[in-house]
Motif scaffolding. Structure first.
Motif, PDB file in Angstrom:
ATOM      1  N   CYS A  77     -39.635  -8.292  38.932  1.00  0.00           N
ATOM      2  CA  CYS A  77     -40.454  -7.771  37.830  1.00  0.00           C
ATOM      3  C   CYS A  77     -40.771  -6.300  38.093  1.00  0.00           C
ATOM      4  O   CYS A  77     -41.253  -5.954  39.167  1.00  0.00           O
ATOM      5  N   SER A  91     -37.825  -2.097  29.024  1.00  0.00           N
ATOM      6  CA  SER A  91     -38.197  -3.509  29.142  1.00  0.00           C
ATOM      7  C   SER A  91     -37.272  -4.197  30.117  1.00  0.00           C
ATOM      8  O   SER A  91     -36.128  -3.781  30.300  1.00  0.00           O
ATOM      9  N   ARG A 111     -40.269 -14.161  31.320  1.00  0.00           N
ATOM     10  CA  ARG A 111     -41.325 -13.168  31.154  1.00  0.00           C
ATOM     11  C   ARG A 111     -40.666 -11.824  30.896  1.00  0.00           C
ATOM     12  O   ARG A 111     -39.771 -11.411  31.622  1.00  0.00           O
ATOM     13  N   ASP A 113     -41.413  -7.791  30.577  1.00  0.00           N
ATOM     14  CA  ASP A 113     -42.338  -6.699  30.865  1.00  0.00           C
ATOM     15  C   ASP A 113     -41.824  -5.457  30.156  1.00  0.00           C
ATOM     16  O   ASP A 113     -40.664  -5.075  30.323  1.00  0.00           O
ATOM     17  N   TRP A 138     -48.521  -1.342  29.868  1.00  0.00           N
ATOM     18  CA  TRP A 138     -47.689  -2.403  30.436  1.00  0.00           C
ATOM     19  C   TRP A 138     -47.966  -3.669  29.645  1.00  0.00           C
ATOM     20  O   TRP A 138     -49.066  -4.201  29.656  1.00  0.00           O
ATOM     21  N   GLN A 140     -47.009  -7.595  29.118  1.00  0.00           N
ATOM     22  CA  GLN A 140     -46.399  -8.765  29.745  1.00  0.00           C
ATOM     23  C   GLN A 140     -46.364  -9.887  28.716  1.00  0.00           C
ATOM     24  O   GLN A 140     -47.374 -10.173  28.087  1.00  0.00           O
ATOM     25  N   TRP A 142     -45.031 -13.914  28.200  1.00  0.00           N
ATOM     26  CA  TRP A 142     -44.454 -15.177  28.643  1.00  0.00           C
ATOM     27  C   TRP A 142     -44.152 -15.978  27.379  1.00  0.00           C
ATOM     28  O   TRP A 142     -45.001 -16.113  26.528  1.00  0.00           O
ATOM     29  N   ASP A 149     -49.609 -13.496  26.354  1.00  0.00           N
ATOM     30  CA  ASP A 149     -49.359 -12.062  26.401  1.00  0.00           C
ATOM     31  C   ASP A 149     -50.535 -11.382  27.083  1.00  0.00           C
ATOM     32  O   ASP A 149     -51.681 -11.795  26.902  1.00  0.00           O
TER      33      ASP A 149
END
Length: 183
Positions: A77, A91, A111, A113, A138, A140, A142, A149
């Motif tokens: 990640c 991304s 996920r 990012d 940033w 995130q 899922w 989020d």
């Protein structure tokens, strides 16, 4: 780091230690106790453009019992990227395997990012004022196992690193504001 928006004193201080490819984050209460606070170990790797997290282990106490979560990312990640500029966006999607002390909580998920360079900002640190800080969003996300989020605003200063971060809700309001207080 100190949570500047905290009014309870619960898990409001964070200490970070770096050792090789590992980062350790420990949270403490205002009275320096660790009751009900978490600690994290992040394993990292250098990449062509910065640093990626390969795994995160969270250890916490709940109802007097120590528990854990271990998240493994493939590929790693993204955590930090060299040469972030305003308007720059990238991304990366990882497959995350989550293991926990409660086997019913184990799962695999995707996920994504996304990082967006927002603007340059002035920032005051214990080492003085810095005008070379980049503010980064940033995001995130899922999507497979559960929809979750999280958005975090990060401030990175050249030659100093992360100096502030703020998790924000869907309206853009910060619910905590962690600022560097000592090095």
């Amino acid at each position: 780091f100190q949570n500047k928006l905290d009014t309870t004193g619960e898990c409001s201080s964070q200490t970070r230690q770096y050792q090789g490819n590992s980062m350790y984050h420990s949270y403490t209460n205002a009275d320096n106790s660790t009751d009900e606070c978490s600690s994290f170990r992040f394993n990292t790797q250098s990449t062509e453009n910065g640093i990626s997290i390969t795994s995160v282990e969270e250890i916490f106490t709940e109802d007097g019992k120590e528990s854990f979560f271990l998240n493994t990312f493939s590929p790693g990640c993204p955590y930090y990227r060299d040469q972030i500029l305003p308007g720059m966006q990238w991304s990366e999607t990882s497959i995350v395997t989550v293991k926990s002390s409660d086997e019913n909580m184990d799962f695999t998920d995707n996920r994504t990012d996304t990082f967006t360079g927002l603007s340059y900002a002035d920032f005051e640190t214990p080492q003085g004022n810095h005008s070379d800080c980049i503010k980064v969003l940033w995001q995130q996300s899922w999507k497979t196992h559960h929809s979750y989020d999280q958005n975090i605003i990060l401030w990175h200063c050249e030659n100093l690193g992360l100096v502030k971060y703020e998790p924000i809700d869907d309206t853009g309001k910060s619910y905590s504001s962690w600022e560097l207080t000592s090095i």
